[in-house]
Design an enzyme around this catalytic site. Structure first.
Site, PDB file in Angstrom:
ATOM      1  N   SER A 280      -4.902  11.166   7.805  1.00  0.00           N
ATOM      2  CA  SER A 280      -5.522  10.677   6.562  1.00  0.00           C
ATOM      3  C   SER A 280      -4.512  10.191   5.524  1.00  0.00           C
ATOM      4  O   SER A 280      -4.869   9.369   4.685  1.00  0.00           O
ATOM      5  CB  SER A 280      -6.374  11.788   5.944  1.00  0.00           C
ATOM      6  OG  SER A 280      -5.619  12.979   5.839  1.00  0.00           O
TER       7      SER A 280
ATOM      8  N   ASP B   9      -6.796  15.577  -3.926  1.00  0.00           N
ATOM      9  CA  ASP B   9      -7.741  16.596  -3.473  1.00  0.00           C
ATOM     10  C   ASP B   9      -6.955  17.708  -2.786  1.00  0.00           C
ATOM     11  O   ASP B   9      -5.715  17.728  -2.865  1.00  0.00           O
ATOM     12  CB  ASP B   9      -8.850  15.984  -2.588  1.00  0.00           C
ATOM     13  CG  ASP B   9      -8.351  15.541  -1.216  1.00  0.00           C
ATOM     14  OD1 ASP B   9      -7.194  15.858  -0.850  1.00  0.00           O
ATOM     15  OD2 ASP B   9      -9.126  14.884  -0.492  1.00  0.00           O
TER      16      ASP B   9
ATOM     17  N   HIS C 259      -4.510  15.916  -0.135  1.00  0.00           N
ATOM     18  CA  HIS C 259      -4.004  14.534  -0.224  1.00  0.00           C
ATOM     19  C   HIS C 259      -3.451  14.236  -1.602  1.00  0.00           C
ATOM     20  O   HIS C 259      -4.024  14.654  -2.613  1.00  0.00           O
ATOM     21  CB  HIS C 259      -5.127  13.549   0.108  1.00  0.00           C
ATOM     22  CG  HIS C 259      -5.777  13.832   1.422  1.00  0.00           C
ATOM     23  ND1 HIS C 259      -6.984  14.480   1.513  1.00  0.00           N
ATOM     24  CD2 HIS C 259      -5.365  13.604   2.687  1.00  0.00           C
ATOM     25  CE1 HIS C 259      -7.295  14.617   2.790  1.00  0.00           C
ATOM     26  NE2 HIS C 259      -6.334  14.109   3.525  1.00  0.00           N
TER      27      HIS C 259
END
Ligand SMILES: *[C@@H]1O[C@H](CO)[C@@H](O)[C@H](O)[C@H]1NC(C)=O
Length: 370
Positions: free
Chosen positions: A46, A334, A337
């Site tokens: 991600s 978050d 990340h």
């Protein structure tokens, strides 16, 4: 006599003009081919995903709701951040457009590179079923190689594949999952740690070989980041300090083993070249000394719930979560990340940093190498 000579002159002039035009056209096309930016093929999780996961058919898996994307794209853009991710910046520095996700419908120009990275991706295929793991990314890469050869011909495809840079960021999810699965049984046994690391490094080696056999020579690796400092890890392990020791130590061992693996490959595979960006230290330094890098908050995430906002509830419609009003003050967007601001700093370091942070060359120098 005069008339004939004039006509000859005109004829001569037309010929030279035509030749000139051909020459000009030729020099334009060849100089284009030489000046064309080096393609970049991206693999990983991600942190590098630029939308691939949106097309994996799992709703909610791909940063598709507010507040993702709010700072730069002003809408969710399949990136796990408030804005751009590291490959977005690197592509820009390298003179490339945004690298589009391989699964984007209608995408069929691969000559500048493409992005295979997908959220949740692990190296080990059993770890997170239903995600586009590294093996699947390599499968897509091989399909792309075939398509590219059909499109531009074997020799141009081979030229592109051998000059391209292969950018990797993967492994963090494997180690995160190891702690997640065994969180009631810590510390991890030495046997489990050794076994997992052998498998992860073994599979990484296999995938590097695959790319090498398709002509890939230039690899740019990001090492595994400081997962012990992630809000999600601290939340999961009920850790209250800046970074949880055990995951940090394991990742350090992995990163050292990976660096010596890459060094060995250089001797085993003729023409293989690589660089490693030390993401681990970069993240760690920012967690410890956030203010030096312009972060007012480097432990609590901008978006999430629970201690450190480390609960992965951001964007999940059925959960309540809080969102900060100025992501630029934060290191973490978050629970797992980093913010766009941090991503830009990482990309700048990888592109132009010194040998203390990216070695043996920075990406700018590496891309210019033959
Ligand atoms: C790759 O990982 C699998 C588990 O996912 C393991 O069984 C296999 O031995 C690994 N391959 C290498 C070459 O290490």
């Amino acid at each position: 006599m005069a008339r004939r000579s004039t006509r000859n002159n005109i004829l001569l002039f037309q010929i030279t003009l035509a030749q000139y035009a051909i020459l000009l056209l030729y020099s334009l096309t060849t100089s284009n081919a030489q000046d064309r930016a080096t393609p970049m093929f991206v693999f990983g999780d991600s942190l590098f995903d630029t939308g691939m996961t949106l097309f994996n058919g799992v709703e909610g898996a791909g940063a598709e709701f507010w507040p993702y994307g709010e700072s730069y794209f002003l809408r969710p853009a399949g990136r796990y951040s408030d804005g751009r991710v590291i490959p977005d910046f690197l592509a820009h520095y390298a003179g490339l457009p945004f690298l589009r996700p391989y699964l984007l419908p209608g995408l069929d120009d691969y000559t500048q590179g493409v992005n295979f990275a997908s959220a949740s991706a692990c190296v080990l295929v059993e770890t997170r079923p239903g995600t586009i793991n590294l093996a699947e990314q390599l499968y897509y890469f091989e399909l792309m190689v075939q398509r590219l050869k059909e499109q531009v011909g074997e020799s141009e495809a081979n030229r592109l594949l051998s000059t391209a840079v292969y950018l990797f960021n993967v492994g963090g999810n494997d180690y995160f999952s190891l702690f997640e699965e065994n969180r009631r049984d810590l510390p991890l046994s030495q046997r489990l740690k050794d076994h997992s690391m052998d498998q992860i490094l073994g599979n990484l080696t296999t995938h590097i070989y695959t790319i090498y056999h398709h002509g890939g020579r230039k690899f740019a690796f990001v090492n595994v980041g400081s997962i012990g400092c992630m809000p999600a890890m601290k939340f999961m392990l009920h850790h209250n300090g800046a970074c949880a020791e055990e995951p940090q130590e394991l990742v350090k061992v992995h990163n050292a083993a990976f660096a010596s693996l890459a060094n060995r490959l250089q001797y085993r595979l003729p023409g293989f070249k690589y660089i490693i960006y030390d993401m681990f230290s970069s993240v760690h330094n920012r967690v410890l000394y956030g203010y030096r890098y312009g972060f007012k908050e480097s432990e609590v995430a901008c978006c999430g719930s629970g201690p450190f906002n480390g609960g992965f509830s951001c964007q999940k419609q059925e959960h309540s979560f809080s969102v900060c009003s100025n992501p630029n003050d934060y290191l973490w967007f978050d629970a797992g990340h980093t913010t766009e601001k941090a991503n830009e700093q990482f990309a700048k370091e990888m592109w132009g940093g010194g040998p203390d942070i990216v070695a043996p060359y920075n990406l700018q120098t590496f891309m210019a190498m033959k």
